[in-house]
Design an enzyme around this catalytic site. Sequence first.
Site, mmCIF file in Angstrom:
data_model
loop_
_atom_site.group_PDB
_atom_site.id
_atom_site.type_symbol
_atom_site.label_atom_id
_atom_site.label_comp_id
_atom_site.label_asym_id
_atom_site.label_seq_id
_atom_site.Cartn_x
_atom_site.Cartn_y
_atom_site.Cartn_z
ATOM 1 N N HIS A 66 -9.735 -5.430 -3.129
ATOM 2 C CA HIS A 66 -8.413 -5.574 -2.520
ATOM 3 C C HIS A 66 -8.555 -5.936 -1.059
ATOM 4 O O HIS A 66 -9.401 -5.404 -0.351
ATOM 5 C CB HIS A 66 -7.565 -4.310 -2.697
ATOM 6 C CG HIS A 66 -8.232 -3.031 -2.304
ATOM 7 N ND1 HIS A 66 -9.205 -2.430 -3.070
ATOM 8 C CD2 HIS A 66 -8.083 -2.247 -1.213
ATOM 9 C CE1 HIS A 66 -9.622 -1.324 -2.476
ATOM 10 N NE2 HIS A 66 -8.962 -1.186 -1.334
ATOM 11 N N HIS B 4 -6.642 -5.827 2.486
ATOM 12 C CA HIS B 4 -5.527 -5.226 3.224
ATOM 13 C C HIS B 4 -4.937 -6.278 4.166
ATOM 14 O O HIS B 4 -5.671 -6.888 4.957
ATOM 15 C CB HIS B 4 -6.006 -4.054 4.094
ATOM 16 C CG HIS B 4 -6.485 -2.850 3.348
ATOM 17 N ND1 HIS B 4 -5.682 -1.745 3.125
ATOM 18 C CD2 HIS B 4 -7.687 -2.558 2.794
ATOM 19 C CE1 HIS B 4 -6.379 -0.823 2.474
ATOM 20 N NE2 HIS B 4 -7.603 -1.290 2.259
ATOM 21 N N ASP C 216 0.858 -1.181 0.000
ATOM 22 C CA ASP C 216 0.000 0.000 0.000
ATOM 23 C C ASP C 216 0.897 1.235 0.000
ATOM 24 O O ASP C 216 1.849 1.329 0.778
ATOM 25 C CB ASP C 216 -0.912 -0.014 1.248
ATOM 26 C CG ASP C 216 -2.023 1.022 1.147
ATOM 27 O OD1 ASP C 216 -1.709 2.226 0.988
ATOM 28 O OD2 ASP C 216 -3.202 0.651 1.246
ATOM 29 N N ILE C 217 0.608 2.152 -0.909
ATOM 30 C CA ILE C 217 1.450 3.331 -1.101
ATOM 31 C C ILE C 217 1.351 4.294 0.097
ATOM 32 O O ILE C 217 2.216 5.142 0.292
ATOM 33 C CB ILE C 217 1.049 4.037 -2.424
ATOM 34 C CG1 ILE C 217 2.184 4.863 -2.996
ATOM 35 C CG2 ILE C 217 -0.199 4.867 -2.281
ATOM 36 C CD1 ILE C 217 3.235 4.058 -3.667
HETATM 37 P P1 AMP Z 1 -9.828 1.418 0.321
HETATM 38 O O1 AMP Z 1 -10.416 1.388 -1.079
HETATM 39 O O2 AMP Z 1 -10.601 2.310 1.240
HETATM 40 O O3 AMP Z 1 -9.637 0.037 0.877
HETATM 41 O O4 AMP Z 1 -8.388 2.086 0.226
HETATM 42 C C1 AMP Z 1 -7.590 1.960 -0.922
HETATM 43 C C2 AMP Z 1 -6.148 1.777 -0.504
HETATM 44 O O5 AMP Z 1 -5.374 1.744 -1.695
HETATM 45 C C3 AMP Z 1 -5.567 2.885 0.380
HETATM 46 O O6 AMP Z 1 -5.010 2.314 1.552
HETATM 47 C C4 AMP Z 1 -4.525 3.554 -0.516
HETATM 48 O O7 AMP Z 1 -3.393 4.004 0.208
HETATM 49 C C5 AMP Z 1 -4.163 2.442 -1.472
HETATM 50 N N1 AMP Z 1 -3.682 2.893 -2.779
HETATM 51 C C6 AMP Z 1 -4.262 3.807 -3.592
HETATM 52 N N2 AMP Z 1 -3.539 3.951 -4.715
HETATM 53 C C7 AMP Z 1 -2.477 3.106 -4.613
HETATM 54 C C8 AMP Z 1 -1.361 2.797 -5.439
HETATM 55 N N3 AMP Z 1 -1.182 3.386 -6.638
HETATM 56 N N4 AMP Z 1 -0.471 1.890 -5.000
HETATM 57 C C9 AMP Z 1 -0.632 1.280 -3.805
HETATM 58 N N5 AMP Z 1 -1.660 1.526 -2.978
HETATM 59 C C10 AMP Z 1 -2.564 2.432 -3.367
#
Ligand code: AMP
Length: 130
Positions: free
Chosen positions: A93, A95, A29-30
């Site tokens: 996704h 986590h 996660d970025i």
């Molecule tokens: P959620 O959809 O609420 O589960 O959160 C989306 C997650 O994706 C967040 O924790 C972001 O930090 C992560 N995220 C968004 N864009 C990217 C990316 N390009 N690379 C890695 N993680 C990402």
Amino acid sequence: MESIFSKIVAGQIPCYKVAENDSFLAFLDINPLAKGHVLVIPKVQVDYIFDLDDETFIQLNLFAKSVAIAMKKAITCNRIGVTVIGLEVPHTHIHLIPINEVNDMNFSNKKITLSNHEMQKIANYINTFI
Ligand code: AMP
């Protein structure tokens, strides 16, 4: 519309890759809650996890399990916490988050900042346990 994660799958934008097979991808996660916070995705873009067909759902979770086992070996922590939110990116996704206490899973916590070098190092290190 193509999600940002589909662009990662297509190689159009970079990620810190942890593990991959034909159908699934794990990457950092970025904007991590903890060092080694990983996202596990199906390569096929489906917004809501419970819209996945049964076989993809099962295989995604088995893939996430193998990544979590590798994470636990690579990172000092009590457990690997698991959660699905999906309110930000419309592409399923999971986590996986190294945790020591319940509050470590709180998404309202301040995110941590790591250098590109450190992110790459963690991703590579977890991968050595896959
Ligand atoms: P959620 O959809 O609420 O589960 O959160 C989306 C997650 O994706 C967040 O924790 C972001 O930090 C992560 N995220 C968004 N864009 C990217 C990316 N390009 N690379 C890695 N993680 C990402």
